[in-house]
Design a protein around this motif. Sequence first.
Motif, PDB file in Angstrom:
ATOM      1  N   UNK A  65       0.749  -1.128  -0.169  1.00 19.81           N
ATOM      2  CA  UNK A  65      -0.067  -0.092  -0.057  1.00 19.81           C
ATOM      3  C   UNK A  65       0.766   1.289   0.123  1.00 19.81           C
ATOM      4  N   UNK A  66       1.755   0.915   0.857  1.00 16.75           N
ATOM      5  CA  UNK A  66       2.608   2.533   0.934  1.00 16.75           C
ATOM      6  C   UNK A  66       3.483   2.705  -0.125  1.00 16.75           C
ATOM      7  N   UNK A  67       3.583   1.849  -1.199  1.00 16.90           N
ATOM      8  CA  UNK A  67       4.541   2.115  -2.461  1.00 16.90           C
ATOM      9  C   UNK A  67       3.459   3.073  -3.331  1.00 16.90           C
ATOM     10  N   UNK A  68       2.129   2.676  -3.507  1.00 12.84           N
ATOM     11  CA  UNK A  68       1.269   3.361  -4.342  1.00 12.84           C
ATOM     12  C   UNK A  68       0.749   4.721  -3.719  1.00 12.84           C
ATOM     13  N   UNK A  69       0.841   4.761  -2.280  1.00  8.53           N
ATOM     14  CA  UNK A  69       0.564   6.078  -1.761  1.00  8.53           C
ATOM     15  C   UNK A  69       1.654   7.061  -1.875  1.00  8.53           C
ATOM     16  N   UNK A  70       2.725   6.840  -2.327  1.00 10.01           N
ATOM     17  CA  UNK A  70       3.762   7.513  -2.351  1.00 10.01           C
ATOM     18  C   UNK A  70       3.390   8.804  -3.462  1.00 10.01           C
ATOM     19  N   UNK A  71       2.437   8.609  -4.441  1.00 13.05           N
ATOM     20  CA  UNK A  71       2.169   9.482  -5.294  1.00 13.05           C
ATOM     21  C   UNK A  71       0.699   9.995  -5.167  1.00 13.05           C
TER      22      UNK A  71
END
Length: 272
Positions: A65-71
């Motif tokens: 989740x935190x990978x995609x929430x980066x943007x």
Amino acid sequence: IMDCMDKKLLGGEAPPGSIGASTGSGAPVDPKYAIGPIFKQVDSQWVLIGTGFFITIEGIFVTARHVLMDVIDTSGKHTRPIAIMQFTSDNTYAIRPILRFSAHGVADAAVGVTVPMRNNITNDILKSKACVLTSRRPAVGERACTFAYPNIVDEPGPPQKLHLFPAFYDGRIEEYYPEGRDRISLPAPCYRTSISIHGGASGGPVFDGAGHVFGINSTGFMGAPDISYVTQITDILPLIVSNVGVAGRSEKDFSIHELAILGHVPFIPKLD
């Protein structure tokens, strides 16, 4: 691109040849056909933010989740273009923009949908290999490994050159937290492992001894390479993917659980 340029020494890689990948029929296969790096675009340059893995041949993938929430900003809007790189068996690759994603509210897990693409010459729909998932929970002490893209050498452009060195990183299951490790950073069920999860490996698949994905790379620690945490793959089952077309059915919203029951997402044992 990938070449023989000197790579960084990260540590934790499995010895060459000690781990391999195979299809369901047992034929050897390169894992990069199902697993790719995820990038965000910053000032016309691609910046590595994680790893993702396909769970359908049509371009649905899983990552942390935190990978995609980066943007994503505080209002829920995309701040930068984001894409996953897909490699093909004819020694080419495609940068597949990520259209949308569904993220778990508690667990560090998300499911994304990529832009449909076609081969410029044959006009065939671009398909990927898909990882086989499992609902089986591995026992403490079992061997586990990930395949991911933390090792990258970036030559900024124009033109930008990316030298990628994907690898297996292995270890063992050290502990299972059925209620989560803590209330803040890891509140959902997760595993502690001895796999080295370096920056850029977040979101990669974690395999059991049978080669099935039971988890998602979540957190590693600088200075403690043998301590990492893995989100269980079953947390993606309730996530909804919108506007999915399944053979013989019009496009609609499906949960990953429904897609698995329909045989669209490979799961062992088969879900019902």
